[in-house]
Design a protein around this motif. Structure first.
Motif, PDB file in Angstrom:
ATOM      1  N   ILE A 281       0.841  -1.194   0.000  1.00  0.00           N
ATOM      2  CA  ILE A 281       0.000   0.000   0.000  1.00  0.00           C
ATOM      3  C   ILE A 281       0.877   1.246   0.000  1.00  0.00           C
ATOM      4  O   ILE A 281       1.632   1.482   0.945  1.00  0.00           O
ATOM      5  CB  ILE A 281      -0.933   0.000   1.241  1.00  0.00           C
ATOM      6  N   ASP A 282       0.790   2.005  -1.066  1.00  0.00           N
ATOM      7  CA  ASP A 282       1.608   3.208  -1.212  1.00  0.00           C
ATOM      8  C   ASP A 282       0.804   4.407  -0.678  1.00  0.00           C
ATOM      9  O   ASP A 282      -0.177   4.826  -1.272  1.00  0.00           O
ATOM     10  CB  ASP A 282       1.951   3.377  -2.694  1.00  0.00           C
ATOM     11  N   GLU A 283       1.263   4.925   0.459  1.00  0.00           N
ATOM     12  CA  GLU A 283       0.547   6.045   1.110  1.00  0.00           C
ATOM     13  C   GLU A 283       1.252   7.383   0.903  1.00  0.00           C
ATOM     14  O   GLU A 283       1.093   8.307   1.705  1.00  0.00           O
ATOM     15  CB  GLU A 283       0.444   5.776   2.611  1.00  0.00           C
ATOM     16  N   THR A 284       2.023   7.496  -0.165  1.00  0.00           N
ATOM     17  CA  THR A 284       2.815   8.713  -0.390  1.00  0.00           C
ATOM     18  C   THR A 284       1.996   9.997  -0.277  1.00  0.00           C
ATOM     19  O   THR A 284       2.478  11.019   0.205  1.00  0.00           O
ATOM     20  CB  THR A 284       3.468   8.642  -1.793  1.00  0.00           C
ATOM     21  N   ILE A 285       0.715   9.936  -0.715  1.00  0.00           N
ATOM     22  CA  ILE A 285      -0.052  11.196  -0.835  1.00  0.00           C
ATOM     23  C   ILE A 285      -1.095  11.334   0.277  1.00  0.00           C
ATOM     24  O   ILE A 285      -1.912  12.249   0.272  1.00  0.00           O
ATOM     25  CB  ILE A 285      -0.707  11.266  -2.239  1.00  0.00           C
ATOM     26  N   VAL A 286      -1.058  10.413   1.249  1.00  0.00           N
ATOM     27  CA  VAL A 286      -2.143  10.353   2.235  1.00  0.00           C
ATOM     28  C   VAL A 286      -2.350  11.664   2.990  1.00  0.00           C
ATOM     29  O   VAL A 286      -3.472  11.977   3.410  1.00  0.00           O
ATOM     30  CB  VAL A 286      -1.895   9.177   3.222  1.00  0.00           C
ATOM     31  N   GLU A 287      -1.293  12.454   3.136  1.00  0.00           N
ATOM     32  CA  GLU A 287      -1.418  13.683   3.926  1.00  0.00           C
ATOM     33  C   GLU A 287      -2.116  14.817   3.168  1.00  0.00           C
ATOM     34  O   GLU A 287      -2.453  15.834   3.766  1.00  0.00           O
ATOM     35  CB  GLU A 287      -0.029  14.166   4.352  1.00  0.00           C
ATOM     36  N   ILE A 288      -2.302  14.645   1.866  1.00  0.00           N
ATOM     37  CA  ILE A 288      -2.809  15.782   1.087  1.00  0.00           C
ATOM     38  C   ILE A 288      -4.338  15.772   1.078  1.00  0.00           C
ATOM     39  O   ILE A 288      -4.995  15.739   0.029  1.00  0.00           O
ATOM     40  CB  ILE A 288      -2.214  15.815  -0.344  1.00  0.00           C
ATOM     41  N   ASP A 289      -4.895  15.800   2.271  1.00  0.00           N
ATOM     42  CA  ASP A 289      -6.341  15.896   2.449  1.00  0.00           C
ATOM     43  C   ASP A 289      -6.681  17.387   2.481  1.00  0.00           C
ATOM     44  O   ASP A 289      -6.269  18.094   3.397  1.00  0.00           O
ATOM     45  CB  ASP A 289      -6.707  15.209   3.767  1.00  0.00           C
ATOM     46  N   LEU A 290      -7.425  17.841   1.491  1.00  0.00           N
ATOM     47  CA  LEU A 290      -7.656  19.291   1.384  1.00  0.00           C
ATOM     48  C   LEU A 290      -8.875  19.744   2.170  1.00  0.00           C
ATOM     49  O   LEU A 290      -9.151  20.936   2.255  1.00  0.00           O
ATOM     50  CB  LEU A 290      -7.779  19.690  -0.093  1.00  0.00           C
ATOM     51  N   GLU A 291      -9.608  18.797   2.747  1.00  0.00           N
ATOM     52  CA  GLU A 291     -10.800  19.184   3.510  1.00  0.00           C
ATOM     53  C   GLU A 291     -10.584  19.111   5.008  1.00  0.00           C
ATOM     54  O   GLU A 291     -11.187  19.863   5.767  1.00  0.00           O
ATOM     55  CB  GLU A 291     -11.981  18.273   3.121  1.00  0.00           C
ATOM     56  N   GLY A 292      -9.756  18.182   5.453  1.00  0.00           N
ATOM     57  CA  GLY A 292      -9.605  17.964   6.899  1.00  0.00           C
ATOM     58  C   GLY A 292     -10.726  17.071   7.402  1.00  0.00           C
ATOM     59  O   GLY A 292     -11.588  16.633   6.631  1.00  0.00           O
ATOM     60  N   GLY A 293     -10.706  16.748   8.680  1.00  0.00           N
ATOM     61  CA  GLY A 293     -11.713  15.823   9.215  1.00  0.00           C
ATOM     62  C   GLY A 293     -11.173  14.414   9.183  1.00  0.00           C
ATOM     63  O   GLY A 293     -10.011  14.199   8.842  1.00  0.00           O
TER      64      GLY A 293
END
Ligand SMILES: Cc1ncc(COP(=O)(O)O)c(C=O)c1O
Length: 487
Positions: A281-293
């Motif tokens: 599982i590649d989570e490279t982009i997991v932090e780029i949540d633009l809404e939050g929550g």
């Protein structure tokens, strides 16, 4: 250039060209697709393309179409034909670099906007983090500096982040790598043998697909729509593939930016377990949540046997070249052993820098979130104004829009024309597992709003050019066509 040049087979060439049946003129589309494949390195310089006769058969088009396509490539300086040597791939005079983008670290070209890379500049505070890391360095100087598993405090911080996301993890489950792609390569060398089936998303992240191809894996495509995974179809694909490994990017997938729901994760994890397939599982982009929550649980929370690949490249800065692997009990040692033949671990200083950055903010900061959101809004507004017939699905996060183009604007031709307007793009086929996807274009939203708007204006000019061109191939005016390496 001789008969010893490596040959690109007719079937492979046809896959690189993809489906050009809807393009007009077809020969132009064939030439453009091959030109982009040369520029981005999928067709190596000095290799021999198939004969016109072979490619005619493989593509199912007329011989004249292939002849005219090859003529265009010769005129453009991309092909040299010598009696007895066939058609050998080359680059036009004046092309200093082949297929370069900013990822090659060459000096930026003046007035060129590079959208081959879905990564942002460094956030505020990196210099200070380096200063603090240098101050912490003396503690490590009494040792040899070979930390096979990584700096212990960083492994602890990474483990803590998983635990905070709902996946209890200890530092013993974590190994630090030189970025996510290095993690993917490591897992590939440990788990994938020549001829093994590997499930991958289509479209997918090109460098991962290349790593797997180079290892001789047989790729089984699992379709991802702009709206995300059709879970029932994905479950069926996993079942019939019975692959050893499945590489998935469930968190703001590259390029679609789709996010897999908790329910989807649960069902897909169960299907993988039944099929005996190890999820990577590649989570490279997991932090780029633009809404939050709250976000869905990490995939590995549903799949205890999963190996997870993480990276600081998108959450903090790509220049750190630091990432990690999370693997369940005992697997870490096996993975590290398989790395020892090529790499003895990442530099200590960058690990200390990441530790400092994570202490300040374990993930993406609010300021950075606002920047990426602002860039996306500018891109969306500029597309609505200048290219209203380009469509896309706006998701919850990620770093790019996966855009569907109108039928008269093939992605490959658009990318070629865009170079003339100082815009470097990664065309849709670069993300394809088996060719195709020429109706799609990935547009990263990683630049300040003004630059995003400027990029779309250039794109609109390129679109005008494509629509007005009549079978002509533009000479290479830029010294570096974009997209050899894609982030
Ligand atoms: C899905 C995915 N995996 C891996 C990478 C490469 O990450 P790294 O810079 O950590 O090697 C990227 C970069 O864009 C990516 O999008």
């Amino acid at each position: 250039m001789s008969d010893t040049s490596p040959v690109v087979g007719a079937q492979r060439t046809a896959r690189l060209v993809g489906d050009v049946s809807a393009s007009r003129p077809v020969y132009r589309a064939v030439a453009d697709a091959l030109r982009v494949a040369v520029a981005d390195g999928r067709v190596p310089l000095g290799s021999r393309l198939p004969s016109e006769r072979e490619l005619t058969t493989a593509l199912g088009v007329s011989r004249t179409t292939v002849s005219r396509a090859y003529d265009l490539l010769r005129e453009g300086g991309y092909l040299v034909s010598r009696r007895g040597s066939g058609s050998v791939v080359t680059l036009p005079e004046g092309s200093r670099h082949r297929g370069t983008s900013s990822l090659f670290g060459s000096e930026p070209l003046e007035d060129v906007i590079d959208l081959t890379c879905a990564a942002t500049r460094a956030p505020v505070g990196v210099v200070e983090a380096y200063e603090r890391a240098v101050a912490a360095l003396p503690r490590y100087l009494t040792g040899a500096g070979y930390l096979a598993l990584g700096v212990p405090e960083l492994r602890e911080a990474i483990a803590g982040r998983y635990t905070a996301r709902g996946l209890p993890t200890g530092p013993e489950d974590v190994v630090v790598t030189s970025g996510a792609l290095a993690g993917i390569s490591l897992v590939t060398s440990a788990l994938v043998g020549h001829g093994d089936r590997v499930v991958v998303e289509n479209p997918g992240y090109p460098n991962t697909l290349d790593v797997l191809r180079r290892a001789g894996a047989r790729l089984v495509a699992l379709p991802v729509d702009p709206e995300g995974w059709d879970v029932a179809e994905s479950v069926a694909t996993v079942r019939s593939a019975a692959a050893g490994v499945a590489v998935l990017v469930p968190d703001f997938q590259n390029p679609t930016a789709a996010l897999l729901s908790d329910e989807g994760r649960e069902r897909l994890a169960a299907a993988l377990r039944r099929a005996g397939t190890t999820p990577v599982i590649d989570e490279t982009i997991v932090e780029i949540d633009l809404e939050g929550g709250s976000m869905p649980l990490p995939f590995a929370a549903h799949a205890p046997g999963a190996i997870t690949v993480g990276s600081a490249s998108k959450s903090h800065w790509g220049g750190l070249r630091t990432g990690w692997l999370r693997a369940p009990n005992g697997r870490v040692a096996h993975l590290v052993e398989s790395r020892a033949s090529s790499n003895l671990g990442p530099p200590v200083l960058e690990q200390l820098v990441l530790l400092e950055l994570m202490r300040a903010a374990p993930g993406i900061t609010e300021g950075r979130r606002a920047d990426v959101r602002g860039a996306r809004s500018s891109l969306v507004a500029a597309l609505a104004e200048h290219l209203p017939d380009v469509s896309f699905t706006l998701g919850r996060g990620g770093l790019s829009l996966w855009c569907q183009l109108p039928a008269d604007l093939p992605s490959t031709r658009l990318a070629v024309a865009a170079e003339d307007h100082g815009l470097l793009l990664a065309a849709g086929p670069r993300f394809a597992v088996d060719g195709g996807l020429d109706r799609w274009l990935r547009l990263p939203h990683v630049l300040p709003g003004g630059a995003m708007a400027d990029a779309v204006v250039r794109l609109a000019r390129a679109a005008e050019q494509v629509r007005s061109e009549r079978g002509r191939i533009a000479p290479a005016r830029r010294s570096r066509p974009g997209g050899a390496l894609i982030a």
